[in-house]
Design a protein around this motif. Sequence first.
Motif, PDB file in Angstrom:
ATOM      1  N   ALA A 182      -0.698  -2.172   3.667  1.00  0.00           N
ATOM      2  CA  ALA A 182      -1.899  -2.865   4.133  1.00  0.00           C
ATOM      3  C   ALA A 182      -3.067  -2.670   3.177  1.00  0.00           C
ATOM      4  N   VAL A 183      -2.980  -1.661   2.320  1.00  0.00           N
ATOM      5  CA  VAL A 183      -4.027  -1.410   1.329  1.00  0.00           C
ATOM      6  C   VAL A 183      -3.768  -2.286   0.114  1.00  0.00           C
ATOM      7  N   SER A 184      -4.722  -3.098  -0.241  1.00  0.00           N
ATOM      8  CA  SER A 184      -4.563  -4.041  -1.347  1.00  0.00           C
ATOM      9  C   SER A 184      -4.179  -3.318  -2.633  1.00  0.00           C
ATOM     10  N   GLY A 185      -3.120  -3.784  -3.267  1.00  0.00           N
ATOM     11  CA  GLY A 185      -2.690  -3.219  -4.539  1.00  0.00           C
ATOM     12  C   GLY A 185      -1.824  -1.989  -4.448  1.00  0.00           C
ATOM     13  N   PHE A 186      -1.513  -1.539  -3.224  1.00  0.00           N
ATOM     14  CA  PHE A 186      -0.651  -0.357  -3.099  1.00  0.00           C
ATOM     15  C   PHE A 186       0.806  -0.818  -3.208  1.00  0.00           C
ATOM     16  N   ASP A 187       1.195  -1.128  -4.444  1.00  0.00           N
ATOM     17  CA  ASP A 187       2.519  -1.682  -4.709  1.00  0.00           C
ATOM     18  C   ASP A 187       3.468  -0.656  -5.319  1.00  0.00           C
ATOM     19  N   PHE A 188       3.085   0.607  -5.268  1.00  0.00           N
ATOM     20  CA  PHE A 188       3.934   1.658  -5.812  1.00  0.00           C
ATOM     21  C   PHE A 188       5.318   1.631  -5.168  1.00  0.00           C
ATOM     22  N   PRO A 189       6.355   2.002  -5.923  1.00  0.00           N
ATOM     23  CA  PRO A 189       7.651   2.217  -5.270  1.00  0.00           C
ATOM     24  C   PRO A 189       7.541   3.379  -4.289  1.00  0.00           C
ATOM     25  N   LEU A 190       8.095   3.198  -3.119  1.00  0.00           N
ATOM     26  CA  LEU A 190       8.077   4.234  -2.092  1.00  0.00           C
ATOM     27  C   LEU A 190       9.460   4.869  -2.020  1.00  0.00           C
ATOM     28  N   LEU A 191       9.511   6.172  -2.210  1.00  0.00           N
ATOM     29  CA  LEU A 191      10.771   6.890  -2.151  1.00  0.00           C
ATOM     30  C   LEU A 191      10.889   7.539  -0.776  1.00  0.00           C
ATOM     31  N   ILE A 192      12.012   7.288  -0.113  1.00  0.00           N
ATOM     32  CA  ILE A 192      12.253   7.772   1.242  1.00  0.00           C
ATOM     33  C   ILE A 192      13.411   8.759   1.224  1.00  0.00           C
ATOM     34  N   ASP A 193      13.132   9.986   1.694  1.00  0.00           N
ATOM     35  CA  ASP A 193      14.163  11.024   1.758  1.00  0.00           C
ATOM     36  C   ASP A 193      15.067  10.827   2.964  1.00  0.00           C
TER      37      ASP A 193
END
Length: 291
Positions: A182-193
């Motif tokens: 929802a935060v504009s530009g927060f397009d980082f890859p998200l790593l899920i354990d």
Amino acid sequence: MIRFIFNFIFLALPFFVNAQPNEFIHTSGQYILGPCNDTIRLKGVNYAPYNWGYSLSDLKIDQIELTGSNVVRLVWYADGGGAPVYADYVALDSAISKCVQADMMVILELHDYTCDDDHPGLITNSDWFISAPVLAVLEKYKHSLIVNIANESLFVNWTGNATVALANYKTTYETIITNLRAVSGFDFPLLIDAPDCGQNSDAFITSGTASDLITFDPEHNLIFSAHAYWYGYASNDSLQMANKLNAILAEEIPFVLGEIANQQDDITMCQYDLNYEPLLNYCEQQNIGWM
């Protein structure tokens, strides 16, 4: 944390041509791609900077660089972790910066909810990544950064009802993904354990959990990670471990072994000797990233 010295180089896999550059590390199918769409395999070290937060002069990034790592998985705490450095965003910036200067990517992970089954707490904790002072740091290094939402959090098999628990695991990460994206530009890859202290890689492929989460993510930019403390989970057996990995590979999802070690704690420290050498050899054969 892995306790031996190794040497390796950046590994190039299939190159995706005719693709537009991207400011972030991103994924395509099972592949992890750099900003220039070069296919990469993550291989590196888990490291708690500043001696688990207790010494600002203790930052051994230069030593990690000597191993040939292309990534460092940095431990951090949102709630302070009992050490003041975790509220020092200049120190955070410095740790990330030194990795990037050494041509190593960074997986920034939050350690607060390690081996914890607190779903509401995990959701709240993940908002740390989008707090103003943290986001200002992350945006500086977006070309080299992966956001590891939580270390080894939530339980599935360790509950009385694995089916319900897996559904809750999935719903919790959907909520976190929604909040972060929802935060504009927060397009980082998200790593899920993986759940169950990071061990349960089967959770990713049961009921299409990982594939559904990738579809749910508006950026379709997720990576999944299991931690190979598999003395009991895979009977410390090389064939069973290979079968676990084969099941993941068949799903064609972005996947790494976020922690591989030579020993595992249980009742006592370093209680089990882990059969890590065949596991690492199989990772090399199948181009699976590891730390």
